[in-house]
Design a protein around this motif. Structure first.
Motif, PDB file in Angstrom:
ATOM      1  N   SER A 135      70.757  -9.029 -26.083  1.00 49.54           N
ATOM      2  CA  SER A 135      71.511  -8.349 -25.037  1.00 49.54           C
ATOM      3  C   SER A 135      72.987  -8.474 -25.368  1.00 49.54           C
ATOM      4  CB  SER A 135      71.210  -8.987 -23.685  1.00 49.54           C
ATOM      5  OG  SER A 135      72.259  -8.715 -22.799  1.00 49.54           O
ATOM      6  N   ILE A 136      73.741  -7.443 -25.036  1.00 50.77           N
ATOM      7  CA  ILE A 136      75.151  -7.446 -25.440  1.00 50.77           C
ATOM      8  C   ILE A 136      75.902  -8.598 -24.788  1.00 50.77           C
ATOM      9  CG2 ILE A 136      75.773  -5.757 -23.668  1.00 50.77           C
ATOM     10  CD1 ILE A 136      77.743  -4.654 -25.871  1.00 50.77           C
ATOM     11  N   ASP A 137      75.466  -9.043 -23.594  1.00 52.49           N
ATOM     12  CA  ASP A 137      76.161 -10.149 -22.924  1.00 52.49           C
ATOM     13  C   ASP A 137      75.804 -11.497 -23.529  1.00 52.49           C
ATOM     14  OD1 ASP A 137      76.946  -8.265 -21.079  1.00 52.49           O
ATOM     15  OD2 ASP A 137      75.178  -8.610 -19.828  1.00 52.49           O
ATOM     16  N   GLY A 143      74.925   3.346 -26.287  1.00 50.12           N
ATOM     17  CA  GLY A 143      76.089   2.502 -26.541  1.00 50.12           C
ATOM     18  C   GLY A 143      75.640   1.183 -27.140  1.00 50.12           C
ATOM     19  N   TYR A 144      76.544   0.207 -27.149  1.00 50.71           N
ATOM     20  CA  TYR A 144      76.214  -1.078 -27.768  1.00 50.71           C
ATOM     21  C   TYR A 144      75.022  -1.755 -27.080  1.00 50.71           C
ATOM     22  CZ  TYR A 144      80.673  -1.070 -30.336  1.00 50.71           C
ATOM     23  OH  TYR A 144      81.701  -0.786 -31.164  1.00 50.71           O
ATOM     24  N   PHE A 145      74.907  -1.569 -25.746  1.00 45.45           N
ATOM     25  CA  PHE A 145      73.828  -2.252 -25.028  1.00 45.45           C
ATOM     26  C   PHE A 145      72.459  -1.764 -25.479  1.00 45.45           C
ATOM     27  CE2 PHE A 145      72.631   1.184 -22.142  1.00 45.45           C
ATOM     28  CZ  PHE A 145      73.749   2.000 -22.206  1.00 45.45           C
ATOM     29  N   ASP A 146      72.378  -0.502 -25.941  1.00 41.06           N
ATOM     30  CA  ASP A 146      71.126   0.011 -26.503  1.00 41.06           C
ATOM     31  C   ASP A 146      70.988  -0.405 -27.957  1.00 41.06           C
ATOM     32  OD1 ASP A 146      69.799   1.242 -24.522  1.00 41.06           O
ATOM     33  OD2 ASP A 146      70.521   3.262 -24.949  1.00 41.06           O
ATOM     34  N   ARG A 161      67.765  -1.963 -30.141  1.00 45.60           N
ATOM     35  CA  ARG A 161      67.108  -1.172 -31.188  1.00 45.60           C
ATOM     36  C   ARG A 161      67.167  -1.870 -32.542  1.00 45.60           C
ATOM     37  NH1 ARG A 161      67.927   4.977 -29.050  1.00 45.60           N
ATOM     38  NH2 ARG A 161      67.335   4.421 -26.943  1.00 45.60           N
ATOM     39  N   PRO A 169      86.539  -6.160 -29.155  1.00 41.61           N
ATOM     40  CA  PRO A 169      87.114  -4.944 -29.741  1.00 41.61           C
ATOM     41  C   PRO A 169      88.609  -4.807 -29.533  1.00 41.61           C
ATOM     42  CG  PRO A 169      85.909  -4.414 -27.744  1.00 41.61           C
ATOM     43  CD  PRO A 169      85.703  -5.873 -27.992  1.00 41.61           C
ATOM     44  N   LYS A 213      76.943  -4.364 -17.047  1.00 38.99           N
ATOM     45  CA  LYS A 213      76.655  -4.478 -18.484  1.00 38.99           C
ATOM     46  C   LYS A 213      76.848  -3.129 -19.173  1.00 38.99           C
ATOM     47  CE  LYS A 213      72.503  -5.100 -20.682  1.00 38.99           C
ATOM     48  NZ  LYS A 213      71.226  -5.783 -20.874  1.00 38.99           N
ATOM     49  N   ASP A 262      80.424  -1.354 -21.580  1.00 37.78           N
ATOM     50  CA  ASP A 262      80.189  -1.016 -22.982  1.00 37.78           C
ATOM     51  C   ASP A 262      81.414  -0.330 -23.572  1.00 37.78           C
ATOM     52  OD1 ASP A 262      77.461  -0.757 -24.740  1.00 37.78           O
ATOM     53  OD2 ASP A 262      78.983   0.700 -25.311  1.00 37.78           O
ATOM     54  N   PHE A 300      81.715   1.933 -25.651  1.00 40.68           N
ATOM     55  CA  PHE A 300      81.574   3.383 -25.797  1.00 40.68           C
ATOM     56  C   PHE A 300      81.767   4.123 -24.478  1.00 40.68           C
ATOM     57  CE2 PHE A 300      79.834   5.118 -29.911  1.00 40.68           C
ATOM     58  CZ  PHE A 300      80.474   4.162 -30.649  1.00 40.68           C
ATOM     59  N   TRP A 308      86.319   1.570 -34.470  1.00 44.13           N
ATOM     60  CA  TRP A 308      85.809   1.318 -33.125  1.00 44.13           C
ATOM     61  C   TRP A 308      86.448   0.165 -32.374  1.00 44.13           C
ATOM     62  CZ3 TRP A 308      79.774   1.909 -33.767  1.00 44.13           C
ATOM     63  CH2 TRP A 308      79.508   3.187 -34.260  1.00 44.13           C
ATOM     64  N   CYS A 309      87.676  -0.237 -32.737  1.00 46.47           N
ATOM     65  CA  CYS A 309      88.389  -1.164 -31.865  1.00 46.47           C
ATOM     66  C   CYS A 309      88.929  -0.353 -30.687  1.00 46.47           C
ATOM     67  CB  CYS A 309      89.532  -1.836 -32.612  1.00 46.47           C
ATOM     68  SG  CYS A 309      88.950  -3.023 -33.821  1.00 46.47           S
ATOM     69  N   LEU A 310      89.545  -1.038 -29.709  1.00 46.99           N
ATOM     70  CA  LEU A 310      89.999  -0.342 -28.510  1.00 46.99           C
ATOM     71  C   LEU A 310      91.530  -0.268 -28.501  1.00 46.99           C
ATOM     72  CD1 LEU A 310      87.602  -1.897 -25.846  1.00 46.99           C
ATOM     73  CD2 LEU A 310      87.315   0.191 -27.154  1.00 46.99           C
TER      74      LEU A 310
END
Lengths: 442, 182
Positions: free
Chosen positions: A71-73, A183-186, A190, A246, B69, B73, B75, B99-101
């Motif tokens: 999970s992204i978290d 997005g990243y959470f998917d 995957r 990021p 969550k 994201d 994105f 892909w940095c912000l």
């Protein structure tokens, strides 16, 4: 009425016989396992060693799944928990990480040994082509694996990989969203599915085609390889890295088997052309080689063109890999630090190819005289003295390196010890079988 | 060609048609692999024109779901800004290089990426310096959010122009086309 056995040994032998007779009804009977009675060169069974490391990866990876959460978290935190608080979690993660490096490395050695000894001929084309696909899948498996940590380095690799997929002509724009999802959470889920199930399943299915029916199981060497994984883990433990953020830039270099592609991308050339098409030429060369090299000759000395191509490809892998690690910290901005001068970079390939062809044709493929008759195997007391001296020198050099690392606060001395004891056990097994076969001769 | 061969060929053709007819509906299953809700657009209020002044900006996530969550994201991160000469713009915050912000440097009127120093113009989101500017068209501009501004000055996001993390086709088009007053 049950039969009576006089000794325990007799009972065990009968049990083994009973089991083997029944296993003959299963596909196991198709395999011919050989347990060598004396030392044989490991180059011949590098593939078996790769498969055994793959099994180790399967077991250690399955155990890591008990704690890891895709999970992204929580992904990074769960890896940190495995690394820092779960009992022996550190050991599990190190085994999994270093075994992956060993698997890629062994697969590359396996490829080149088979290439130079011309094993892709003599009706081995299917074995060869499945082997190349297995190699590509192995790198993809390692790539999806180290991205699951979600540290800065993983995100760099994900960005580059997804950018390459997007920029692929025709299919790219429809394949990339499958990996990316919403997005990243998917993406993390995957990649997890790919890493723990889909790619390993493909590897196993291809393995059923790739595996030869005669298998050499050399226990001392297998113990040596497993021990080496532990020793490397003890000396160079994998770290966590920085949590993905990021809004912060950091200079990160991917894993060693991908730095060559990274170097291509850093030249600033068109993304897909540099990052995927040129490395793909490598794979295509190896895929078509059995259909181009139709001569009956096996030894690389009799095939100077393909020997030179092989040597050039090894040199290119080394040069591009090392170049990928190189960061010029004297420059001010991150972009300039990572820039690779394309003219020098691409012209180095031409130079490497010229050098390999020159040396191969000039020195390595001299016409040989009559083949010397094989020497009769007589073990004189002095035979192998040079080998023993070289081995001892290597042991001394390695111990010295180990002591130096230890003095620098070796972080995981226990894994180093476990690895060394496994190597010692392998050595003892070898000495045992050597003396046993020598005793059987007299 | 004998009658038997003809008949056999007709039967083979019929069989292939039958197989295709059975398989055809399954091709739609490919849609399973794309999360279509992620690319669906919705009308979502972001801010009011009267709360903005030249050089000010608001971060927002779009399309907002309420799940922290998913909304967090990268994105789904966007920036709404008012340029120094008073134009309203909204861009994806994902740098098209790696892909940095990027953040908004309002004093210079530029969007600056913290990782490798790509710099974008505030008025159309086109990269003018750094690695993103070296990428070929159309991979050198930030995707834009299509905006609608109603009579009260409320600003609504209604869709995306471009592909997040990749770029936007910006030649022969004015960025004003993405800001509609209704």
């Amino acid at each position: 009425m049950s039969k009576e056995y006089r000794t325990f040994r007799e009972a065990i032998d009968a049990l083994i016989k009973w089991t083997v007779e029944r296993l003959e009804r299963t596909p196991f009977a198709a395999f011919k396992f050989t347990f060598p009675k004396q030392y044989i060169s490991p180059f011949g069974y590098l593939g078996t060693l790769t498969a055994i490391v793959f099994l180790i990866l399967g077991v250690s990876g399955a155990i890591l799944m008990f704690y890891y959460t895709p999970s992204i978290d929580t992904a990074f935190a769960s890896v940190r928990e495995i690394q820092e608080s779960v009992p022996f979690g550190f050991v599990m993660r190190q085994i999994h990480y270093h075994a992956s490096n060993f698997m890629v490395l062994l697969a590359v050695f396996h490829l080149y040994y088979q290439y130079f000894s011309g094993r892709y001929k003599i009706k081995n084309e299917v074995l060869w082509v499945t082997g190349i696909i297995l190699g590509i899948l192995t790198v993809l498996e390692a790539y999806t694996g180290y991205n699951l940590i979600l540290n800065q380095r993983a995100m760099l690799a994900i960005n580059i990989g997804m950018g390459l997929t997007f920029s692929a002509p025709v299919l790219g724009p429809s394949i990339a969203p499958i990996l990316m999802g919403g997005g990243y959470f998917d993406l993390i889920v995957r990649f997890y599915a790919l890493h723990v199930f889909i790619i390993p399943l493909l590897l196993l299915l291809l393995l059923t085609v790739h595996i030869p029916r005669a298998l050499i199981i050399d226990m001392p060497m297998i113990l040596g390889v497993i021990g080496a994984i532990f020793v490397t883990a003890g000396m160079f433990p994998a770290e966590l890295g920085l949590r993905f953020d990021p809004t912060k830039g950091s200079v990160e270099v991917p894993e060693w088997y991908l730095t060559s592609i990274y170097a291509f991308l850093r030249t600033g050339s068109e993304r897909f052309w540099a990052g995927a098409l040129l490395p793909l030429l490598f794979a295509i060369f190896f895929l078509i080689v059995p259909f181009v090299d139709k001569s009956k000759k096996l030894s690389w000395r009799d095939r100077p063109f393909f020997a030179a191509m092989g040597i050039a490809s090894i040199l290119m892998i080394i040069v591009t890999t090392v170049w990928g690690f190189y960061v010029d910290f004297s420059k001010l901005t991150v972009f300039e630090q990572l820039y690779v001068e394309p003219v020098i970079y691409y012209s180095s390939f031409g130079i490497i190819t010229l050098i390999s062809f020159f040396f191969t044709y000039r020195y390595l493929t001299k016409p040989r005289g009559r083949p010397t008759p094989a020497k009769p195997l007589v073990l004189s007391p002095r035979a192998g003295t040079a080998g023993v001296v070289i081995t001892l020198l290597l042991v001394v050099a390695f111990s010295w390196l180990a002591v130096l690392t230890y003095l620098e606060n070796m972080p995981n001395i226990s894994m180093f010890n476990m690895g060394m004891s496994m190597i010692m056990l392998g050595l003892m097994l070898h000495i045992y079988r050597h003396t046993a076969s020598a005793a059987a001769k007299t | 060609m004998s009658v038997q061969t003809k008949r056999r060929n007709v039967l083979r053709a019929l069989l292939s048609v039958a197989v295709l007819a059975v398989l055809a509906p399954f091709s739609g299953l490919a849609r399973y692999f794309y999360r279509e809700s992620a690319s669906q657009s919705q009308r979502q209020k972001i801010a009011n024109v009267n709360d903005l002044k030249p050089g000010s900006y608001v971060f927002f996530s779009y399309p907002r779901t309420g799940d922290p969550k998913i909304d967090g994201d990268p994105f789904r991160q966007y920036i709404l800004l008012m340029t120094r000469d008073g134009k309203i713009r909204a861009y994806s915050r994902v740098c098209v290089h790696l892909w940095c912000l990027p953040t908004y440097a309002s004093d210079r009127g530029l969007l600056v990426c913290p990782c490798h120093g790509s710099i974008y113009r505030e008025e159309d989101g086109v990269a003018i310096a750094g690695p993103a500017s070296l990428q070929p068209y159309p991979y050198n501009a930030l995707p834009m959010v299509k905006l609608e501004i109603d009579g009260n000055g409320d600003i609504y996001a209604v869709g995306i122009d471009g592909r997040i993390g990749l770029g936007r086709e910006w030649r022969n088009r004015s960025p004003d086309e993405n800001v509609v007053r209704v």
